[in-house]
Scaffold this motif. Structure first.
Motif, PDB file in Angstrom:
ATOM      1  N   LEU A 184      -6.791   4.479  10.529  1.00  0.00           N
ATOM      2  CA  LEU A 184      -7.148   3.514   9.485  1.00  0.00           C
ATOM      3  C   LEU A 184      -7.136   2.094  10.030  1.00  0.00           C
ATOM      4  O   LEU A 184      -8.014   1.278   9.726  1.00  0.00           O
ATOM      5  CB  LEU A 184      -6.180   3.631   8.299  1.00  0.00           C
TER       6      LEU A 184
ATOM      7  N   LYS B 164      -9.927  -0.965  10.021  1.00  0.00           N
ATOM      8  CA  LYS B 164      -9.630  -2.134   9.190  1.00  0.00           C
ATOM      9  C   LYS B 164      -8.547  -2.964   9.844  1.00  0.00           C
ATOM     10  O   LYS B 164      -7.572  -2.416  10.371  1.00  0.00           O
ATOM     11  CB  LYS B 164      -9.143  -1.708   7.795  1.00  0.00           C
TER      12      LYS B 164
ATOM     13  N   LEU C 235      -4.499  -3.309   5.819  1.00  0.00           N
ATOM     14  CA  LEU C 235      -4.559  -2.297   4.768  1.00  0.00           C
ATOM     15  C   LEU C 235      -3.761  -2.750   3.558  1.00  0.00           C
ATOM     16  O   LEU C 235      -2.723  -3.393   3.695  1.00  0.00           O
ATOM     17  CB  LEU C 235      -3.982  -0.966   5.278  1.00  0.00           C
ATOM     18  N   LYS C 236      -4.274  -2.393   2.379  1.00  0.00           N
ATOM     19  CA  LYS C 236      -3.534  -2.651   1.141  1.00  0.00           C
ATOM     20  C   LYS C 236      -2.728  -1.413   0.774  1.00  0.00           C
ATOM     21  O   LYS C 236      -3.004  -0.312   1.253  1.00  0.00           O
ATOM     22  CB  LYS C 236      -4.507  -2.994   0.000  1.00  0.00           C
TER      23      LYS C 236
ATOM     24  N   SER D 152      -2.886   0.146  -1.894  1.00  0.00           N
ATOM     25  CA  SER D 152      -3.793   1.090  -2.549  1.00  0.00           C
ATOM     26  C   SER D 152      -4.563   1.918  -1.508  1.00  0.00           C
ATOM     27  O   SER D 152      -4.885   3.084  -1.745  1.00  0.00           O
ATOM     28  CB  SER D 152      -4.775   0.344  -3.462  1.00  0.00           C
ATOM     29  N   ASP D 153      -4.853   1.317  -0.312  1.00  0.00           N
ATOM     30  CA  ASP D 153      -5.520   2.065   0.763  1.00  0.00           C
ATOM     31  C   ASP D 153      -4.637   3.207   1.252  1.00  0.00           C
ATOM     32  O   ASP D 153      -5.107   4.315   1.516  1.00  0.00           O
ATOM     33  CB  ASP D 153      -5.837   1.141   1.947  1.00  0.00           C
TER      34      ASP D 153
ATOM     35  N   GLU E  91      -4.511   5.970  -1.346  1.00  0.00           N
ATOM     36  CA  GLU E  91      -5.773   6.700  -1.371  1.00  0.00           C
ATOM     37  C   GLU E  91      -5.865   7.702  -0.211  1.00  0.00           C
ATOM     38  O   GLU E  91      -6.414   8.802  -0.349  1.00  0.00           O
ATOM     39  CB  GLU E  91      -6.931   5.697  -1.298  1.00  0.00           C
ATOM     40  N   ASN E  92      -5.302   7.317   0.947  1.00  0.00           N
ATOM     41  CA  ASN E  92      -5.363   8.177   2.130  1.00  0.00           C
ATOM     42  C   ASN E  92      -4.098   9.022   2.308  1.00  0.00           C
ATOM     43  O   ASN E  92      -3.892   9.637   3.361  1.00  0.00           O
ATOM     44  CB  ASN E  92      -5.595   7.324   3.373  1.00  0.00           C
TER      45      ASN E  92
END
Length: 735
Positions: A148, A152, A155-156, A158-159, A162-163
């Motif tokens: 990830l 990017k 990362l947030k 929420s990222d 999500e993963n």
């Protein structure tokens, strides 16, 4: 020690003073402008710090209490906001705590809670590719996290969710200082998904002239004395684009702009157009939560945005260095606040423009008579846009006499002309807007046979129907019972007016069973962004007919709308208010202007019971100058604005005689001290709602050209601190 002078944030008008409090050592950073929590009697309330000074607590007559805590993390009020709040309190005769509350983003004692989110990024000392080499193949979660980070730079939270990256995995990296964590404030924005495409606009010569004239005042604020403009343009003449072009110039000069619209229903349209040209704007309206408003105020205070758009409350943001104020639809009475402080955004924005040395534009297709008169006399610079930008014709209007419809056997709320127009419009795959004018309903008595309204035998003004069953004249204080038969034609078809949008919806569905109908009123627009969603659906032709109350009458620009119907267009002529004709004319003109805004011809049907009234005639012609020239001599003769300013006082008491006596004492004192050719009074008379929650209400109206003198008179006699007296300067309604 440090002592603070504080306004207690309470609603009691008689508490119209500051109180002194000790500042404890742990709060010695507090200065003027902070909100604080203080002990007040047996309560803990919030207060506003007005001043801080060194003093000895023993020098005071009473023992000083200590401030409990600070409400915010920084001083809320800037020096400019404090000056503005003091002016408002002085002019509108209300406690400073009330006007300071206007500048707060939420409820009076609510602490704004910022929303934060964690952001994760690789420590610059480490290389992602090198790190991935050291992980064994069974370290799946860690490898996934590094993958990830390869795609990017940060990362947030929420990222990660999500993963499906666990908190334990990220913690192992942060413990080793491989990954750094940063908390950032998340700023909520209701309009963040509104992203229209930018388009090139070629200005007309009239638009260019208007832009150039205002630009001169913006570029040379010290040299140009008169920086007040009325942009008078017919519906569809491109006033919004003029605002945008001038705002561009303002921001290029490093200054900021405040753009006001009267209602939330109009916010979406102007936001959409501004977002074509400006990356970051702030939108404020009544449907935002306290925290959303707090986020907006934070961005404004930090200088992150240069354009603020919103309803009247947008005036009270912590914005500085303003170069431009705009009041779109300046004539609209939604700019008037109908609770204390009873400010009018037009008056306040003009004063604030002076504080900021900024230009101000009042824009309208139907300017208020007061503003247009000021422009005619040279007090305000008049700019005209007399043609539509697409050079298409104004819509044609037909006025239907609803008395004749009744005589011909049509008892329906839709005239035959309007029903035929709607049928033809839908057959052509075009759209229609229908306005049900409810203003003035249920307050007057009319004969549907001949159109006669029951009027006062002395002054000729419509008499007002009260809940106790009596008709009253609010000018002459005459009282009578409603007649059973019409005094003019003898008909028994006497009607107490009232008709709702739900009833109209049923009528439309029966008359036009194949039409897709969208109702817009208070019941259907009570959720956030509902106005914007409904107008968007209508623009996308998901519906054939949009109908509702006055919110459908102005500001909307839909190319496919070719038909407009206005029901009960003249009902407001029967309210006891000197502005009744003006409101009727404006409503017809504004609603008619929704039709034929593109290349398609527009047609309007105006339904009225008094089709020969000048307001209806000029409205159907969309002839503003004609109406102005008709109405202005009447205003002058009756000593009403623009030839005077008004102050409305409402006296209340649980005993009717006491309320009336108090009001009469004011009138007697006023007449003995101030009555002359420049000042006069009306009343006392019962308010339209003469008794509310077992409290009697009497109204006194003062007309004057010496407003400051009358304000001082009311203050000196302490009417402003009496809890039984409400003072409304420049009222929007008479009684």
């Amino acid at each position: 020690m440090l002592i603070a002078e504080i306004w207690a944030n309470v609603k009691v008008k008689s508490i119209n003073q500051t109180y002194n409090y000790k500042i404890p050592e742990n709060l010695n950073f507090i200065t003027a402008g902070w909100r604080v929590t203080i002990p007040f009697g047996r309560q803990k309330i919030d207060g506003f710090v007005i001043n801080v000074f060194d003093g000895d607590p023993n020098d005071f007559e009473f023992e000083l209490k200590e401030i409990i805590s600070a409400v915010d993390d920084e001083a809320w009020f800037s020096e400019e906001m404090m000056i503005s709040a003091k002016w408002l309190a002085n002019f509108y005769l209300c406690p400073l705590s009330q006007t300071m509350s206007l500048f707060m983003p939420g409820e009076k004692s609510k602490k704004i809670v910022p929303l934060f989110e964690k952001f994760f990024k690789i420590n610059p000392k480490y290389n992602v590719d090198e790190l991935m080499k050291v992980f064994p193949k069974n370290a799946t979660a860690k490898l996934k996290l590094m993958e990830l980070f390869k795609n990017k730079s940060e990362l947030k939270q929420s990222d990660l969710k999500e993963n499906k990256i666990s908190a334990a995995t990220i913690k192992s990296f942060t413990d080793l200082k491989i990954v750094e964590v940063e908390k950032r404030r998340i700023l909520r924005d209701s309009y963040e998904n509104v992203k229209p495409k930018k388009k090139i606009i070629n200005l007309t010569d009239e638009q260019k002239f208007a832009v150039n004239e205002v630009t001169k005042a913006i570029e040379n604020p010290e040299k140009v004395q008169n920086k007040k403009f009325l942009l008078y343009g017919v519906t569809g003449s491109g006033k919004t684009q003029v605002y945008i072009e001038i705002t561009k110039r303002v921001t290029e000069l490093g200054r900021r702009a405040v753009i006001l619209v009267p209602e939330i229903s109009l916010t979406g349209q102007i936001v959409y157009e501004f977002k074509r040209h400006f990356k970051d704007i702030i939108v404020l309206h009544s449907k935002l939560s306290a925290n959303e408003r707090g986020d907006a105020f934070h961005r404004i205070r930090n200088g992150e945005v240069n354009v603020v758009i919103g309803a009247r409350s947008a005036l009270f943001t912590p914005i500085d260095n303003v170069g431009l104020f705009v009041l779109d639809e300046e004539q609209d009475y939604s700019y008037k606040q109908n609770e204390s402080p009873f400010y009018h955004a037009r008056t306040v924005a003009e004063k604030f423009s002076e504080f900021h040395n900024a230009a101000i534009i009042f824009g309208s297709a139907t300017p208020s008579l007061e503003t247009y008169y000021r422009a005619e006399t040279g007090e305000i610079f008049l700019l005209k846009l007399p043609h539509r930008v697409k050079d298409n014709d104004m819509p044609t209007a037909e006025c239907v006499d609803m008395r004749e419809e009744l005589k011909r056997g049509n008892k329906n709320v839709l005239s035959r002309s309007l029903q035929k127009l709607l049928e033809q419009t839908i057959q052509k795959n075009q759209q229609a807007i229908i306005l049900l004018n409810r203003r003035g309903y249920s307050t007057f008595v009319m004969c549907r046979e001949c159109g006669e309204v029951i009027k006062c035998p002395d002054c000729g003004m419509p008499m007002v129907y009260h809940r106790d069953g009596f008709l009253r004249c609010h000018h002459c204080d005459i009282e009578t019972t409603p007649p059973d038969i019409c005094p003019k034609c003898g008909s028994r078809y006497i009607k107490y007016f009232g008709s709702g949008t739900q009833r109209l919806e049923q009528t439309l569905k029966i008359a036009l069973p194949d039409a897709k109908i969208l109702r817009m009123d208070r019941d259907t627009t009570n959720k956030k962004m509902s106005h914007h969603r409904m107008i968007t659906m209508f623009k996308n032709h998901e519906y054939d007919i949009l109908f509702g109350t006055q919110m459908v009458a102005k500001g909307h620009d839909v190319d496919n709308v070719t038909a407009v119907g206005i029901l009960s267009a003249d009902s407001m002529l029967n309210i006891p208010d000197f502005r009744a004709s003006e409101q009727c004319f404006m409503l017809i003109t504004q609603a008619a202007g929704r039709a034929g805004r593109a290349n398609l011809k527009g047609k309007v049907v105006v339904q009225a019971y008094n089709p020969k009234h000048e307001a209806v005639i000029f409205g159907c012609k969309q002839d503003y100058e004609g109406f102005f020239n008709y109405e202005i001599p009447l205003r002058k003769e009756q000593f009403y604005p623009p030839f005077s300013r008004l102050i409305k006082l409402i006296f209340t008491d649980k005993f009717e005689d006491c309320a009336k006596t108090s009001a009469q004492k004011l009138v007697d004192k006023f007449n003995s001290e101030l009555k002359n050719k420049n000042s006069e009074s009306i009343g006392p008379v019962p308010a339209i709602i003469a008794k509310y929650k077992d409290i009697y209400r009497f109204v006194v109206i003062i007309k004057t050209t010496e407003l400051e003198k009358v304000i001082n008179f009311l203050r000196e006699n302490q009417y402003n601190v009496r809890n039984d007296v409400t003072i409304d300067i420049d009222p929007s309604a008479m009684f």
